[in-house]
Write an enzyme that holds these catalytic residues in place. Structure first.
Site, PDB file in Angstrom:
ATOM      1  N   HIS A  36       2.079  13.663  18.571  1.00 52.16           N
ATOM      2  CA  HIS A  36       3.469  13.496  19.705  1.00 52.16           C
ATOM      3  C   HIS A  36       4.535  12.716  18.968  1.00 52.16           C
ATOM      4  O   HIS A  36       5.681  12.680  18.860  1.00 52.16           O
ATOM      5  CB  HIS A  36       3.397  14.076  20.746  1.00 52.16           C
ATOM      6  N   LYS A 102      -3.169  20.616  30.661  1.00 48.81           N
ATOM      7  CA  LYS A 102      -3.742  20.495  31.259  1.00 48.81           C
ATOM      8  C   LYS A 102      -3.548  18.910  33.237  1.00 48.81           C
ATOM      9  O   LYS A 102      -2.937  18.188  32.470  1.00 48.81           O
ATOM     10  CB  LYS A 102      -5.200  20.269  31.304  1.00 48.81           C
TER      11      LYS A 102
END
Length: 177
Positions: A36, A102
C-alpha cells in the site's frame, strides 16, 4: 448470494448493503502495508497493475516456489485491515472498488468508500485453506523485493468467498451496529 466479476463497476455494487454475502470471480490483487505504501509512493501512473475496478485483498499468502509453474499457493487468509487505514483512502481514489480484509477500518476509509462508490468485505478468518481452492492461477507477482507476504500477487479466482459486506458504498457499517 451476490456474484461479482472483476473489474467491478459501481453499478455492480451499488445495491449491496452491509450484511450481504458475495463471491468474486476474476482477478484479485493481494496487498499489505508495504505494498500500500509503495502504491502511494509510485502513484497511479507508475504502478504495475491496473487498479480501476480492482479488488484488493489484505492478505499475506503462503506461497512456495514450484519448479513447473514458478509459484504454488498453499494458503491465503485475510490479515488485519486496520493496519492499512493510513493508506486506504488514497488507494481507493486510484480506482479500487472492493477491499477485502479482516476486522474493521476507520471512518476515513468509510467516507472514501461512500464518496468513491466502493465497498469493504470481510473474509472469514480461519478459512485460508478454503479460499485457496478458489484460486485458479497466480497470474503475476509484482514487487517481490518486499517479500512474499508483502508482494502484489495478481490472482485469477473463481467463486472466491464467502465474503461479507462489512462497509457498503452508502456509509453503512456492520461495525457501527
Amino acid at each position: 448470494m451476490k456474484e461479482l466479476t472483476t473489474p467491478v463497476q459501481f453499478e455492480d455494487i451499488k445495491d449491496l448493503k452491509a450484511g450481504d454475502v458475495v463471491n468474486i470471480s476474476g482477478k484479485i490483487i493481494t496487498a499489505r502495508d508495504q505494498a500500500h505504501k509503495r502504491l502511494i509512493e509510485k502513484g497511479k501512473d507508475e504502478i504495475p497493475c491496473n487498479l480501476k475496478g480492482a479488488v484488493i485483498f489484505h492478505a499475506g499468502p503462503i506461497i512456495t516456489k514450484d519448479d513447473n509453474s514458478g509459484f504454488k499457493m498453499i494458503a491465503i487468509g485475510p490479515t488485519t485491515s486496520m493496519r492499512m487505514n493510513p493508506y486506504e483512502k488514497e488507494v481507493i481514489e486510484m480506482g479500487v472498488k472492493v477491499i477485502i480484509g479482516k476486522g474493521g477500518m476507520d471512518e476515513i476509509v468509510a467516507k472514501s468508500l461512500k464518496s468513491e462508490g466502493a465497498i469493504y468485505l470481510v473474509a472469514v478468518g480461519g478459512c485460508a485453506a478454503l479460499y485457496v481452492d478458489s484460486i485458479k492461477e497466480i497470474d503475476k507477482v509484482n514487487w517481490l523485493d518486499l517479500g512474499m507476504p508483502e508482494a502484489l500477487w495478481e490472482l485469477n479466482v473463481e467463486n472466491f468467498g464467502p465474503l461479507i459486506v462489512a462497509m457498503d458504498s452508502h456509509g453503512n457499517s456492520l461495525f457501527n451496529k
